[in-house]
Design a protein around this motif. Structure first.
Motif: not given
Ligand code: MG
Ligand code: GDP
Length: 737
Positions: A16, A36, A55
């Motif tokens: 990230t 995430t 991501d």
């Molecule tokens: Mg992350």
């Protein structure tokens, strides 16, 4: 030209952060497993290229054991990104390369961002990126995501791979005689049926069968039952053979060979360690004692008791200072503001509400400091390791321990990241059982409630009572988990291997940062959510105002009290002087007036919306010993558990006997005749078990994918909490407490 790039890697490898560096956006950067949650997307432009960069959730492997792994893999397969940027934590190279190998085995174009080279260096680890790149045949760019080092080079290398029309050949690793033979056999079958071969290499599908990948296995069953049964036969044969000969499983053999491959790469002049070896050796020695069957649990209990003792002892003075500070502010407002609504709002709503919560900041801070110490030193991982054995007996999983601790298993976590942390669990049933039980842990918001009640009623035994509360929460959570796992969510456990990172001496800076991050989060929450809710609840506790006729009655009482005495006595009260003692008569009159004020305040509170609501609930809550004020607080607590304390603060402040003397809530409660240790205990138990707060419920709904589980946790937990509280209160009353 437009291109999609995937950002993948192990949890905490810095994906990230790198994503933010590349795209300039600000995604949340965190240390919890599974922060995430979904894929996040951004873009960057370079030399006329427009790159869409995604991501992905952090994973250790690409076998569909957990949700993150499924999300990551599906993305690679369905979206076919031009390049996968694989963030590899240089300080933990071997473990991180495990995922890299799997990308290479699928045959997607990879570019390694060798991240955290600064951390590696500080630990005496050096990685030769050029050599690694040569050996693996893919670009390796050293980066420090946090300060942007290597960004340019990484973009250049990524673009080069993206432009390269050549798709790399899947990497072929030898898995030893038995597995290799089976792989060849299975590959032939898969190719002859063309099963998924336009998405995955045949050998890779065969590997997934051997690794018991549920997604692929059920696809096989559904699309091609006759092939599936052939493949499963081969898998069973190899499994049995491996068990007979080596006492192991195909999954283990596969993992061993991948690590073996990595070791051989790393040993060829890639990795240099200065003192790591030695540190591992020392770690093993410590672990012999710390995780032993006999000493392990004893040490664990001692550590937790030590933590509580540390927290309560050292936070005592700062908490008293802060309480004094808020008292002082209250007094200033009292003397300088004219009577009226604004004053009531500021004193009762804001200072007593939010102040009640902020007053616990020192205690929370000490607690967080202790937890950070356990986490940074590596001891927390040992706790999870030891508790794993117990957890399995209750139908949960070793990884559940992490989720429990993140939620506040020791003290001061939050169920929201806790629920998200369950993403690392492989079996959906264990995952559901875990995410439904993590809200029982003592999150940072429940702490002030306990601290308040413990200080008011169990002041001599703070450490032990806090320990008891913790054990109760865990015990309850485990029993509920077991109950769920034999009723609503039946099914087997998955095997689990827990890795133990080497022990580390925590740095003061690291501890300070971690403590501050968590404390700040708490303060912000008190500032925003608790302030808002305090004001709303204050309004509900103030409106509608008592009708005039009622107010007149109290006025009449006052007048009557005053008429009964001579005018000199009244004068004595209305113009108080510092040094003169009040006469006996004046004291009696004063007490009478104060009593009238108090009854008027209480009548007002009861007449307001919240009071009426609390009074109606009292019909039921009486069984557990809760009065209408507590009911208001508990309903407010559904918005955020801190609100329990702030609401009690407001309620007792509005009904204050002597407004000239704002006193800490714990003293007010200790003095109140409606309260006692038994009511406190009943309330503690109710607070541990009742409905998760609103945000946690939303999170449960999102993570379980069904509204019914959010609803379930609200209803089930509250009913359970109420039954337990009633039991405690009724039995305690019967025994004469
Ligand atoms: Mg992350
Ligand atoms: P993710 O789980 O892979 O998304 O990892 P994050 O981006 O959340 O990063 C985890 C932690 O590592 C954060 O505290 C980052 O600030 C830190 N971090 C990331 N990259 C680096 C780096 O190159 N050097 C150092 N020292 N820290 C880093």
């Amino acid at each position: 030209m437009k291109t999609t790039i995937a950002l993948a890697g192990n949890p905490n490898s810095g994906k990230t952060t790198l994503f933010n560096t590349l795209t300039g956006s600000h995604q949340h950067v965190g240390n919890y497993p599974g922060v995430t949650v979904a894929k996040k997307q951004g873009t960057y432009a370079d030399n006329g290229f427009e790159m869409t960069i995604v991501d992905l959730p952090g994973t250790y492997s690409l076998t569909a054991y957990s949700l993150e792994e499924v999300v990551a893999r599906d993305f690679l397969i369905n979206e076919k990104p031009a390049v996968v940027i694989d963030t590899v934590d240089a300080s933990n190279l071997e473990r991180n390369l495990y995922l890299t190998l799997q990308f290479m085995e699928i045959g997607v174009p990879v570019c390694i961002a060798l991240n955290m080279v600064d951390v590696a260096k500080s630990r005496g680890i050096e990685v030769d990126a050029k050599r690694l790149s040569d050996l693996l045949g893919i670009p390796v760019i050293p980066t420090i995501a946090r300060n942007g080092t290597g960004k340019k080079e990484l973009i250049a290398a990524t673009n080069k791979v993206a432009l390269d029309p050549k798709i790399p050949n899947p990497l072929i690793i030898s898995y030893g005689q038995d597995v290799d033979k089976a792989l060849v056999e299975m590959e032939a079958e898969i190719n002859s049926y063309d099963f998924l071969t336009n998405t995955y290499p045949a050998r890779w599908i065969a590997l997934k069968y051997l690794e018991k990948d549920q997604q692929i296995i059920s696809l096989g069953k559904w699309k091609n039952p006759s092939l599936a049964s052939k493949l499963e036969q081969i898998v069973n044969r190899v499994s049995r053979h491996l068990q007979d000969t080596l006492d192991t499983y195909p999954e283990a053999v596969i993992a061993d060979h991948r690590y073996g491959y990595i070791k051989s790469v790393v040993k060829q002049g890639v990795l240099f360690r200065q003192y790591d070896q030695n540190r591992l050796y020392i770690s093993d020695k410590i672990d012999k004692v710390v995780t032993s069957r006999f000493f392990g649990p004893l040490i664990m209990i001692a550590v937790i008791l030590g933590l509580y003792h540390f927290t309560f002892t050292y936070s005592e003075n700062p908490v008293a200072w802060l309480e004094g500070f808020f008292e002082w502010i209250g007094m200033l407002t009292e003397t300088h503001l004219p009577d009226g609504l604004i004053k009531s709002l500021i004193i009762a709503g804001i200072i007593d509400g939010v102040g009640g919560v902020l007053g616990f900041v020192p205690l929370i801070m000490f607690m967080f400091f202790g937890i950070s110490m356990l986490e940074d030193s590596g001891y927390l991982a040992r706790m999870a390791f030891m508790l794993d054995r117990i957890f399995r007996a209750f139908g949960l999983h070793g990884s559940s321990v992490v989720a429990f601790i993140v939620s506040g298993g020791i003290a001061g976590g939050c169920a929201v990241p806790g629920v998200m942390a369950t993403r690392t669990l492989k079996s959906p049933r264990e995952r559901l059982a875990t995410l439904l039980t993590v809200p029982f842990m003592n999150c940072g918001a429940k702490l002030p409630v306990f601290a308040l009640l413990v200080a008011a009623f169990f002041a001599e035994n703070e450490t032990m009572v806090m320990f008891f509360i913790t054990i109760l929460a865990w015990f309850g959570a485990l029993l509920v988990a077991k109950f769920l796992r034999v009723t609503v969510i039946k099914g087997d456990c998955t095997p689990f291997v827990m890795e133990l990172p080497p022990y580390r001496l925590p740095t003061l800076k690291g501890l300070a940062i971690h403590t501050w991050e968590r404390t700040w989060h708490y303060i912000k929450k008190a500032g925003k959510i608790v302030l808002g809710i305090s004001i709303i609840l204050w309004a509900m506790m103030t409106y509608p105002n008592l009708p005039d006729s009622k107010i007149q009655e109290f006025e009449a009482e006052r007048r009557a009290a005053k008429i009964a005495v001579s005018s000199s006595v009244i004068e004595e009260i209305e113009t108080p002087s510092e040094n003169n003692e009040l006469s006996k008569e004046a004291q009696i009159l004063n007490a009478r007036l104060v009593n009238i004020d108090a009854r008027q305040a209480e009548a007002g509170l009861k007449y307001a919306i919240a009071g009426r609501f609390g009074s109606v609930l009292e019909n039921v809550s009486r069984w557990a010993g809760f009065d209408w004020r507590t009911n208001i607080a508990l309903v407010g607590g559904f918005a955020a558990k801190e609100v329990i304390v702030s609401t009690l603060g407001t309620a007792y402040s509005l009904g204050e006997v002597d407004p000239e003397q704002t006193e800490p809530l714990s003293r007010a409660l200790a003095k109140d005749s409606e309260w006692g240790p038994l009511v406190a205990l009943s309330l503690i138990i109710f607070t541990i078990f009742y409905s998760p707060c609103f945000v946690a419920v939303i999170c449960i709904v999102k993570e379980s994918g069904a509204w019914k589980w959010g609803l379930f946790s609200m209803v089930f937990n509250t009913v359970l909490a109420f039954i337990l509280a009633v039991l405690v209160f009724q039995v305690g009353s019967a025994l004469g407490y």
